[in-house]
Design a protein around this motif. Structure first.
Motif, short mmCIF file in Angstrom:
data_model
loop_
_atom_site.label_atom_id
_atom_site.label_comp_id
_atom_site.label_asym_id
_atom_site.label_seq_id
_atom_site.Cartn_x
_atom_site.Cartn_y
_atom_site.Cartn_z
N ALA A 1 15.46 -8.03 -6.49
CA ALA A 1 15.54 -6.62 -6.09
C ALA A 1 14.45 -5.80 -6.76
CB ALA A 1 16.92 -6.06 -6.44
N GLY A 2 14.02 -6.22 -7.96
CA GLY A 2 13.04 -5.43 -8.68
C GLY A 2 11.61 -5.58 -8.20
N ILE A 3 11.36 -6.57 -7.32
CA ILE A 3 9.98 -6.83 -6.91
C ILE A 3 9.37 -5.61 -6.24
CG2 ILE A 3 8.56 -8.11 -5.26
CD1 ILE A 3 9.85 -10.60 -6.05
N MET A 4 10.14 -4.95 -5.40
CA MET A 4 9.61 -3.86 -4.59
C MET A 4 9.68 -2.50 -5.29
SD MET A 4 8.37 -4.68 -1.71
CE MET A 4 8.29 -6.00 -0.52
N ILE A 5 10.44 -2.40 -6.38
CA ILE A 5 10.65 -1.07 -6.97
C ILE A 5 9.76 -0.88 -8.18
CG2 ILE A 5 12.36 0.54 -7.83
CD1 ILE A 5 14.49 -1.29 -6.59
N PRO A 6 8.88 0.13 -8.16
CA PRO A 6 8.02 0.37 -9.32
C PRO A 6 8.86 0.91 -10.48
CG PRO A 6 7.28 1.60 -7.38
CD PRO A 6 8.64 1.08 -7.08
N ILE A 7 8.65 0.34 -11.67
CA ILE A 7 9.43 0.73 -12.84
C ILE A 7 9.19 2.18 -13.23
CG2 ILE A 7 7.71 0.01 -14.53
CD1 ILE A 7 10.06 -1.10 -16.20
N LEU B 1 12.20 7.46 -4.72
CA LEU B 1 12.82 6.14 -4.62
C LEU B 1 13.38 5.92 -3.21
CD1 LEU B 1 13.35 3.85 -6.66
CD2 LEU B 1 15.60 4.81 -7.04
N LEU B 2 14.01 6.98 -2.65
CA LEU B 2 14.57 6.91 -1.31
C LEU B 2 13.47 6.65 -0.28
CD1 LEU B 2 17.26 9.72 -0.93
CD2 LEU B 2 17.49 7.28 -0.44
N ILE B 3 12.39 7.43 -0.37
CA ILE B 3 11.29 7.29 0.59
C ILE B 3 10.74 5.88 0.55
CG2 ILE B 3 8.94 8.05 1.14
CD1 ILE B 3 9.72 10.80 -0.05
N ILE B 4 10.48 5.40 -0.68
CA ILE B 4 9.92 4.06 -0.83
C ILE B 4 10.90 3.00 -0.36
CG2 ILE B 4 9.22 2.36 -2.55
CD1 ILE B 4 7.95 4.68 -4.10
N GLY B 5 12.18 3.18 -0.71
CA GLY B 5 13.20 2.20 -0.34
C GLY B 5 13.34 2.08 1.16
N VAL B 6 13.46 3.23 1.85
CA VAL B 6 13.64 3.21 3.30
C VAL B 6 12.42 2.59 3.97
CG1 VAL B 6 13.82 4.67 5.35
CG2 VAL B 6 15.23 5.16 3.34
N ALA B 7 11.22 3.03 3.54
CA ALA B 7 10.00 2.52 4.17
C ALA B 7 9.86 1.02 3.95
CB ALA B 7 8.78 3.26 3.63
N SER B 8 10.14 0.54 2.72
CA SER B 8 9.97 -0.90 2.50
C SER B 8 11.02 -1.70 3.25
CB SER B 8 9.98 -1.31 1.02
OG SER B 8 9.93 -0.25 0.18
N ALA B 9 12.22 -1.15 3.38
CA ALA B 9 13.25 -1.87 4.14
C ALA B 9 12.79 -2.07 5.59
CB ALA B 9 14.57 -1.11 4.09
N PHE B 10 12.26 -1.00 6.19
CA PHE B 10 11.72 -1.11 7.55
C PHE B 10 10.61 -2.14 7.59
CE2 PHE B 10 13.65 2.95 8.88
CZ PHE B 10 14.07 2.56 10.14
N THR C 1 0.83 -1.20 0.00
CA THR C 1 0.00 0.00 0.00
C THR C 1 0.87 1.25 0.00
OG1 THR C 1 -1.57 -1.23 1.34
CG2 THR C 1 -1.93 1.13 1.16
N PHE C 2 1.92 1.23 0.81
CA PHE C 2 2.82 2.38 0.88
C PHE C 2 3.44 2.66 -0.49
CE2 PHE C 2 6.68 4.70 1.62
CZ PHE C 2 6.36 5.56 2.65
N ILE C 3 4.00 1.60 -1.10
CA ILE C 3 4.63 1.77 -2.41
C ILE C 3 3.62 2.32 -3.41
CG2 ILE C 3 5.70 0.55 -4.33
CD1 ILE C 3 6.85 -1.41 -2.32
#
Lengths: 294, 280
Positions: free
Chosen positions: B116-122, A273-282, A213-215
């Motif tokens: 790695a690509g699963i979580m990143i929207p293209i 990308l940073l916001i999404i990356g940090v949040a999903s890592a958590f 949902t966040f992403i």
């Protein structure tokens, strides 16, 4: 040999664009032509210079509200409905299928449908309110800055909620029956059963749906574009990071606004990308820690 | 979950059905309204917003079909979504197979690279992707979308299919090898047919978002020739917003293909999507 075609397509059209958008953000751009290296200048512009910083933080706040409200709805109403549905009473397959139906519609259709339904003069919802003698409640919800964002979020929830419900139902049904029976034998009531048995076992699924949902909510674009236009009318009240990014990168055809600024747009993209990356890592850390084997 | 007492549980059951029923109305009523309204004339929509159409008309559909070039958009959407699905299966399945059943030096690294690509929207790579497509001369062709969709579906599909391949028994392969089958033959003729449920899941998980996608067509298809349904509808609705009958007919036409498939096979749909989500 088995791997080559997949690697080429994935590498060239996904991995390469994602990685090189990082480098795009540290160059100066003239239209689609790359000029000199400027370090973090584009980021400084987005975060401190008018009008970019105002639009950026405005949009960031809207995305946060978008996610917050959606999260609230799906973990209260959505989870509650899933608990009810998981009992597999007669007719529940129908309910589940109907909650998911809006999820199959294109967001373009969802957006236009609700634009029509909410139309203050002829829309179905205002007409229904008038017939019920509640005509005073009718407002141009999508046209006022204090109601537009919430209206769009609720429309999105209408189209989205079926998905979390679906996942929660599947997760609840995967819990072995003996756990619940043992708790009931120990004298646990309905709420205690949910609080101490079902809920802890659901945490990994909850975390996963929350990450998705966040992403999704920090990438939301279509609904605002279709319902409120590329600049998030009225007066940027529904502007999101993705619409802001779109206007900065490709210019705004409807208002003839600022021309394409690739470097600055790339900086916005990297921040997203940073916001999404940090949040999903958590989120993923939380998810793996709450996982139980059974 | 078990009810408390027998008398209480009958009451509870009623409450549960009422709650679920009300919610079903919230989700279904707008769609029912869309279907009914599509068969009304514009004056009747304003006069009679909720009832059945007093005179059923298909004028809106006919206008949408002829003036909105709906047939063209339908063909484009079918072609683009279909080709992407075929290309994705043809590339993701062998890759997943190699990662699941062979041991080689870079296996771990490659698997992580896909994962790695699963979580990143293209979408976040849209700027370089746009310039790449322009340099390859693919803007305004269906290939820009087919390649983008295939690439974006790759991580999840490779992951899902590798789970399916890993669960196949080793003896199958060994027996085929003893019979003298080559590696290619083992894969295409023996292993691939065995993961058919996995292939179906991959198709379901990917085809819905592709069919409904608006973002990439908006950027990659500036002229009319290859427009897909969502983009074509958005542009058409924007120009004819006053003609309610036309817009509702257009919305119904645009949604009909997926609605029909969903109503016919909602069970497989739901199973496929939860498999995709729960395993992801």
């Amino acid at each position: 040999m088995f791997l080559t075609p997949a690697l080429v397509i994935y590498g060239a059209f996904m991995a390469y664009p994602l990685i090189s958008s990082l480098t795009y953000s540290v160059f100066d751009w003239d239209g689609l032509l790359r000029r000199g290296f400027v370090g973090l200048q584009n980021f400084v512009t987005v975060l401190t210079r008018w009008p970019y910083h105002e639009r950026f933080f405005n949009a960031l706040g809207h995305n946060a509200v978008f996610f917050g409200l959606t999260f609230l709805i799906q973990t209260t109403l959505g989870l509650f409905v899933a608990v009810l549905l998981a009992r597999k009473l007669r007719g529940f397959a129908f309910f589940q299928a109907s909650y998911f139906l809006p999820h199959t519609l294109s967001l373009v259709v969802v957006g236009f449908l609700w634009r029509m339904l909410l139309n203050p003069n002829w829309g179905a919802l205002p007409q229904a309110l008038r017939r019920l003698g509640l005509g005073d409640w009718v407002q141009p919800w999508l046209g006022q800055s204090d109601t537009a964002l919430v209206s769009v979020i609720l429309v999105n929830a209408w189209a989205w909620l079926g998905f979390p419900i679906l996942v929660y139902v599947a997760a609840i049904q995967a819990i072995p029956r003996e756990f619940e029976e043992a708790a009931v034998v120990d004298g646990a009531g309905g709420w205690q059963l949910f609080r101490h048995v079902t809920f802890p076992l659901l945490l990994p699924s909850l975390a996963m749906v929350t990450i998705l949902t966040f992403i999704w909510d920090f990438n939301a674009f279509e609904l605002v574009f279709v319902m409120q236009g590329p600049s998030g009318a009225p007066a940027y009240a529904t502007d999101l990071l993705a619409t802001f990014f779109y206007r900065t990168a490709f210019g705004d055809p409807t208002t003839g606004g600022e021309p394409g600024q690739i470097g600055i747009a790339a900086a916005i993209g990297v921040l997203m990308l940073l916001i999404i990356g940090v949040a999903s890592a958590f989120g993923v850390r939380f998810m793996t820690r709450s996982q139980t084997e059974y | 979950m078990l009810g408390a007492g027998a008398g209480q549980s009958a009451w509870r059951r009623v409450v549960v059905y009422v709650v679920l029923g009300l919610l079903a109305v919230v989700f279904l009523f707008p769609i029912v309204l869309m279907v009914l309204t599509a068969f009304k004339t514009t004056p009747e929509i304003f006069r009679n917003p909720f009832g059945l159409p007093q005179e059923w008309t298909t004028q809106g559909f006919r206008t949408a079909w002829s003036r909105a070039s709906f047939g063209l958009y339908l063909r484009n959407s079918l072609l683009i979504t279909g080709s992407s699905a075929v290309l994705l299966l043809l590339t993701a399945a062998p890759a997943a197979y190699a990662l699941a059943r062979y041991t080689f030096r870079l296996r771990g690294v490659l698997f992580l690279f896909f994962l790695a690509g699963i979580m990143i929207p293209i979408r976040l790579g849209i700027l370089p992707l746009y310039i790449l497509m322009r340099d390859l001369g693919l803007i305004d062709t269906p290939f820009a979308l087919i390649l983008t969709y295939t690439a974006s579906g790759m991580p999840m599909s490779v992951f899902l299919l590798s789970v399916f391949f890993r669960n196949l028994p080793r003896e199958l392969e060994d027996a085929a090898r003893i019979d003298g089958a080559g590696e290619q033959g083992i894969f295409w003729r023996i292993m691939l047919p065995l993961v058919r449920p996995g292939l179906a899941t991959v198709v379901i998980v990917n085809v819905v978002p592709w069919w409904n996608d608006f973002f990439f067509p908006l950027l990659f298809l500036p002229s009319k020739t290859w427009r897909t349904i969502p983009l074509g509808m958005q542009i058409f609705f924007g120009q004819h917003l006053i003609d309610w009958s036309l817009v509702f007919s257009g919305m119904l036409l645009a949604s009909l293909p997926l609605l029909i498939i969903y109503v016919l096979m909602s069970r497989q749909f739901i199973a496929g999507l939860t498999a995709g989500a729960v395993k992801g």
